[in-house]
Design a protein around this motif. Structure first.
Motif, PDB file in Angstrom:
ATOM      1  N   GLU A   1       0.892  -1.160   0.000  1.00  0.00           N
ATOM      2  CA  GLU A   1       0.000   0.000   0.000  1.00  0.00           C
ATOM      3  C   GLU A   1       0.920   1.195   0.000  1.00  0.00           C
ATOM      4  N   GLY A   2       1.101   1.771  -1.188  1.00  0.00           N
ATOM      5  CA  GLY A   2       2.205   2.687  -1.439  1.00  0.00           C
ATOM      6  C   GLY A   2       1.962   4.143  -1.131  1.00  0.00           C
ATOM      7  N   ARG A   3       0.817   4.500  -0.579  1.00  0.00           N
ATOM      8  CA  ARG A   3       0.620   5.867  -0.106  1.00  0.00           C
ATOM      9  C   ARG A   3      -0.628   5.857   0.772  1.00  0.00           C
ATOM     10  N   ALA A   4      -0.426   5.702   2.052  1.00  0.00           N
ATOM     11  CA  ALA A   4      -1.543   5.508   2.969  1.00  0.00           C
ATOM     12  C   ALA A   4      -1.667   6.666   3.951  1.00  0.00           C
ATOM     13  N   THR A   5      -2.864   6.853   4.449  1.00  0.00           N
ATOM     14  CA  THR A   5      -3.087   7.674   5.631  1.00  0.00           C
ATOM     15  C   THR A   5      -3.072   6.744   6.835  1.00  0.00           C
ATOM     16  N   PRO A   6      -2.950   7.281   8.049  1.00  0.00           N
ATOM     17  CA  PRO A   6      -3.065   6.406   9.224  1.00  0.00           C
ATOM     18  C   PRO A   6      -4.387   5.642   9.249  1.00  0.00           C
ATOM     19  N   GLN A   7      -5.452   6.243   8.717  1.00  0.00           N
ATOM     20  CA  GLN A   7      -6.749   5.577   8.711  1.00  0.00           C
ATOM     21  C   GLN A   7      -6.728   4.357   7.780  1.00  0.00           C
ATOM     22  N   VAL A   8      -6.114   4.504   6.610  1.00  0.00           N
ATOM     23  CA  VAL A   8      -6.025   3.379   5.683  1.00  0.00           C
ATOM     24  C   VAL A   8      -5.134   2.280   6.267  1.00  0.00           C
ATOM     25  N   ALA A   9      -4.045   2.666   6.918  1.00  0.00           N
ATOM     26  CA  ALA A   9      -3.192   1.680   7.574  1.00  0.00           C
ATOM     27  C   ALA A   9      -3.968   0.914   8.632  1.00  0.00           C
ATOM     28  N   ALA A  10      -4.794   1.617   9.391  1.00  0.00           N
ATOM     29  CA  ALA A  10      -5.608   0.958  10.424  1.00  0.00           C
ATOM     30  C   ALA A  10      -6.597  -0.011   9.801  1.00  0.00           C
ATOM     31  N   ILE A  11      -7.190   0.376   8.667  1.00  0.00           N
ATOM     32  CA  ILE A  11      -8.131  -0.509   7.972  1.00  0.00           C
ATOM     33  C   ILE A  11      -7.430  -1.803   7.558  1.00  0.00           C
ATOM     34  N   ALA A  12      -6.233  -1.667   6.972  1.00  0.00           N
ATOM     35  CA  ALA A  12      -5.488  -2.856   6.549  1.00  0.00           C
ATOM     36  C   ALA A  12      -5.205  -3.766   7.746  1.00  0.00           C
ATOM     37  N   ARG A  13      -4.823  -3.195   8.853  1.00  0.00           N
ATOM     38  CA  ARG A  13      -4.537  -3.993  10.042  1.00  0.00           C
ATOM     39  C   ARG A  13      -5.783  -4.700  10.553  1.00  0.00           C
ATOM     40  N   GLU A  14      -6.901  -4.000  10.561  1.00  0.00           N
ATOM     41  CA  GLU A  14      -8.138  -4.594  11.065  1.00  0.00           C
ATOM     42  C   GLU A  14      -8.590  -5.757  10.184  1.00  0.00           C
ATOM     43  N   VAL A  15      -8.553  -5.555   8.874  1.00  0.00           N
ATOM     44  CA  VAL A  15      -8.977  -6.614   7.968  1.00  0.00           C
ATOM     45  C   VAL A  15      -8.047  -7.816   8.076  1.00  0.00           C
ATOM     46  N   ALA A  16      -6.752  -7.568   8.201  1.00  0.00           N
ATOM     47  CA  ALA A  16      -5.796  -8.664   8.353  1.00  0.00           C
ATOM     48  C   ALA A  16      -6.054  -9.432   9.648  1.00  0.00           C
ATOM     49  N   ALA A  17      -6.331  -8.721  10.737  1.00  0.00           N
ATOM     50  CA  ALA A  17      -6.612  -9.373  12.015  1.00  0.00           C
ATOM     51  C   ALA A  17      -7.878 -10.216  11.944  1.00  0.00           C
ATOM     52  N   GLU A  18      -8.803  -9.819  11.063  1.00  0.00           N
ATOM     53  CA  GLU A  18     -10.042 -10.575  10.881  1.00  0.00           C
ATOM     54  C   GLU A  18      -9.868 -11.746   9.916  1.00  0.00           C
ATOM     55  N   GLY A  19      -8.666 -11.911   9.376  1.00  0.00           N
ATOM     56  CA  GLY A  19      -8.410 -12.996   8.440  1.00  0.00           C
ATOM     57  C   GLY A  19      -8.808 -12.685   7.014  1.00  0.00           C
ATOM     58  N   GLY A  20      -8.972 -11.413   6.683  1.00  0.00           N
ATOM     59  CA  GLY A  20      -9.454 -11.038   5.365  1.00  0.00           C
ATOM     60  C   GLY A  20      -8.378 -10.770   4.336  1.00  0.00           C
ATOM     61  N   ILE A  21      -7.103 -10.880   4.724  1.00  0.00           N
ATOM     62  CA  ILE A  21      -6.002 -10.638   3.789  1.00  0.00           C
ATOM     63  C   ILE A  21      -5.055 -11.832   3.850  1.00  0.00           C
ATOM     64  N   ASP A  22      -4.864 -12.491   2.706  1.00  0.00           N
ATOM     65  CA  ASP A  22      -4.016 -13.680   2.664  1.00  0.00           C
ATOM     66  C   ASP A  22      -2.584 -13.389   2.241  1.00  0.00           C
ATOM     67  N   VAL A  23      -2.338 -12.229   1.652  1.00  0.00           N
ATOM     68  CA  VAL A  23      -0.976 -11.870   1.245  1.00  0.00           C
ATOM     69  C   VAL A  23      -0.352 -11.004   2.329  1.00  0.00           C
ATOM     70  N   ASP A  24       0.970 -10.880   2.302  1.00  0.00           N
ATOM     71  CA  ASP A  24       1.630  -9.886   3.149  1.00  0.00           C
ATOM     72  C   ASP A  24       1.412  -8.505   2.543  1.00  0.00           C
ATOM     73  N   VAL A  25       1.240  -7.508   3.399  1.00  0.00           N
ATOM     74  CA  VAL A  25       1.037  -6.139   2.936  1.00  0.00           C
ATOM     75  C   VAL A  25       2.013  -5.224   3.663  1.00  0.00           C
ATOM     76  N   VAL A  26       2.832  -4.495   2.897  1.00  0.00           N
ATOM     77  CA  VAL A  26       3.738  -3.493   3.448  1.00  0.00           C
ATOM     78  C   VAL A  26       3.123  -2.119   3.185  1.00  0.00           C
ATOM     79  N   VAL A  27       2.943  -1.338   4.239  1.00  0.00           N
ATOM     80  CA  VAL A  27       2.247  -0.057   4.144  1.00  0.00           C
ATOM     81  C   VAL A  27       3.247   1.085   4.303  1.00  0.00           C
ATOM     82  N   TYR A  28       3.135   2.086   3.427  1.00  0.00           N
ATOM     83  CA  TYR A  28       3.988   3.274   3.492  1.00  0.00           C
ATOM     84  C   TYR A  28       3.100   4.518   3.622  1.00  0.00           C
ATOM     85  N   PRO A  29       2.895   5.002   4.847  1.00  0.00           N
ATOM     86  CA  PRO A  29       2.065   6.194   5.033  1.00  0.00           C
ATOM     87  C   PRO A  29       2.724   7.444   4.458  1.00  0.00           C
TER      88      PRO A  29
END
Length: 597
Positions: A262-290
């Motif tokens: 995720e090559g240009r994130a806000t803190p809110q978008v980073a939080a969304i990615a973390r929440e979805v991953a914690a819920e098991g909704g993301i199967d790939v690794d995701v590197v976030v750059y705010p």
């Protein structure tokens, strides 16, 4: 009476008994053995292998099948490649996986071959068709979204206006996103919702276009567009953005990516990615750059070298300029023959001030934060290189791996500076296909178009580089990335800069091992070596054995993350199959099951 064996002798005896034991007793038992296809390791020491074994989500052994059968046990699965080709999972050198979900869930306004939009009328029809199939989503968000139009591919050679979109709906807000992601067009309802009028102040680094009546015509550039889009997308709520993240991750996996960015994130978008991953909704690794211009304290507090539920904050992102095909990239000279109302000598503009660039790079170097910087035009790259030079002199050398994103119009002396300053170039050769003809005829002219995305210059200097898709700018189509890097064939069939082409294996390294290096993950990913993660992609054919002109016809058959299938093509020419090892029964059926996508 003396004991025949003292403790050290007993240890030696145990060691010898282990050495002479049967292979199954002596060896670690594998979870899976992959064989019966081509295995490209991206390891120069042993570039091809007959078989590969895994254990606990990592590579246990690579080599001849006869040797690896020593790791076979009752619970070992045999993965029959069925003549397909297995490589390391692709590592996303630059993309926007959360916002990529917007592309997956909105009206497809792309030109052929990825869509069917060729003029304003077909764009309007694509919107109407999507509306008919997605009324519930429209009602929930009070918004119609389309993605991927490109004025350079429209018969009218212009951006759609509010009048064009009002003809689709005058009541529901409509926002359509340019394929570059740096422009958009809004209908009258969307302009009103975003509070854009002729009296609205134009944000720095942005443009609001106006009609002959002095009112906004619906077309927004750069920061003006980003602000409007943020306001309009606010209506979809947190669950809507979670849907984006889930859809984006599935889209990336379908093209063989096991690590996304995720090559240009806000803190809110980073939080969304973390929440979805914690819920098991993301199967790939995701590197976030705010975004470094938004919240630096968030970056410092959250950056990490390790993944939590498959997500980590990798560093910071800086954006200096805009779109080369849209004439907003900052050049060091005038555009060649731009289409539109531009003043004489127009050379684009920066979306960040020189002071912001210097300050952001200095902050990153001072805090040892990896920073990725979007710089397309030569002028933007000059700004970046000067800031890095100053920051390194101020803070000293270190392994920070700053990354240049895009560098579409790099001069050769700037490539020299990238090498001298140890800047990793993440280049965008897909431009040669999608916009190569446009660059030749409109942006930089026939001479300089030969050197866009200069992978050849980079390799002449022995430098590593990454290649990317910048999705949702384009689909995260790994085979299109590979094809464009190797052939540099344009939509019209022209070849831009034969001297900038690279061979297939080099292009594959730019999508695997070198892009893993870019992310400080070369010890874990990017090649099929013992101890690395069992992240794989299985292709319909061997890219090193086919005619390079047919690389874009190869298909991703399956994607495997830490030894678990996360994608399998429904209609591939042949499916990868899970079969029992010879002489053994498969015990772990649940683990072997794949999820259809």
């Amino acid at each position: 009476m003396r004991h025949l064996f003292h403790p050290m002798s007993q240890a030696l005896a145990l060691s010898l008994s282990t050495f002479f034991a049967s292979p199954t007793q002596a060896q670690v038992i594998a979870d899976t053995i992959y064989s019966d296809g081509t295995i490209l390791t991206i390891d120069d020491a042993s570039p091809r292998a007959e078989a590969l074994a895994t254990k606990d989500g990592r590579i246990l052994a690579v080599g001849p099948l006869a040797d690896l059968l020593a790791h076979q046990g009752e619970s070992t699965r045999a993965y029959d490649l069925d003549g397909r080709t297995m490589l390391p999972g692709f590592v996303d050198s630059h993309g926007h996986v959360v916002m990529g979900g917007l592309q997956a869930l909105s009206a497809n306004l792309l030109a052929p071959p990825d869509g069917e939009v060729t003029d304003i009328a077909s764009l309007q029809e694509a919107l109407r068709s999507w509306m008919a199939d997605n009324q519930d989503a429209i009602d929930a968000a009070n918004l119609i979204v389309g993605f991927g139009y490109d004025q350079s591919q429209l018969a009218e050679l212009r951006h759609p206006t509010k009048e064009d979109l009002d003809a689709v709906s005058a009541d529901v807000p409509i926002i359509i996103v340019h394929q570059s992601g740096h422009f958009g067009a809004a209908n009258s309802a969307a302009l009103a919702k975003a509070d854009i009028t002729k009296r609205t102040p134009v944000p720095p680094g942005g443009v609001i276009r106006y009609g002959d009546d002095g009112e906004p015509d619906g077309v927004l550039e750069e920061n003006a567009f980003f602000l409007a889009l943020g306001t309009l997308l606010g209506g979809i709520g947190e669950e809507g953005f979670k849907d984006f993240a889930r859809a984006g991750a599935k889209l990336w996996a379908s093209f063989g990516y096991t690590t996304a960015q995720e090559g240009r994130a806000t803190p809110q978008v980073a939080a969304i990615a973390r929440e979805v991953a914690a819920e098991g909704g993301i199967d790939v690794d995701v590197v976030v750059y705010p975004d470094v211009l938004v919240d630096r304290d968030f970056i410092l507090a959250n950056r990490s070298d390790t993944y939590e539920n498959g997500v980590r904050i990798g560093g910071a992102k800086l954006t200096i300029d805009g779109s080369p095909q849209g004439f907003t990239a900052l050049r060091d000279r005038p555009y060649f023959d731009p289409v539109g109302s531009y003043p004489p000598g127009y050379a684009g503009y920066a979306s960040a001030s020189p002071e912001q660039v210097v300050d952001a790079i200095d902050w990153a170097f001072e805090n040892d934060v990896q920073i990725l910087t979007h710089a397309n035009g030569e002028g933007a790259s000059d700004m970046l290189l000067a800031a890095i030079d100053a920051a390194e002199k101020a803070h000293g050398p270190a392994d920070r791996r700053p990354v240049l994103i895009h560098g579409q119009f790099l001069r050769e002396d700037q490539v020299d500076a990238l090498q001298r300053l140890d800047v990793f170039p993440s280049l965008f050769p897909m431009h040669t296909f999608y916009w190569g003809d446009w660059h030749r005829d409109r942006t930089v002219g026939p001479v300089n178009a030969e050197n866009i995305s200069p992978t050849g210059w980079v390799r002449q200097r022995g430098m590593m580089f990454g290649t990317h898709h910048d999705a949702p700018v384009a689909f995260p189509d790994s085979m299109r990335v590979l094809s464009a890097t190797v052939t540099r064939r344009t939509r019209s069939g022209d070849i831009l800069g034969p001297h900038q082409r690279v061979d297939v294996m080099t292009a594959l390294k730019a999508m695997t091992l070198w892009s893993a290096y870019q992310h400080f993950e070369e010890d874990e990913k990017g090649s099929l070596e013992v101890g690395k993660l069992a992240d794989f992609v299985i292709l319909s054919g061997d890219p090193t054995a086919v005619d390079p002109e047919t690389l874009d016809a190869l298909k991703v058959v399956a994607t495997i993350k830490t030894d678990r299938e996360i994608y399998r093509a429904k209609d591939g020419p042949q499916k990868a199959r899970l079969v029992p090892p010879v002489g053994h029964h498969v015990l772990d059926v649940a683990h072997a099951a794949s999820r259809e996508n």
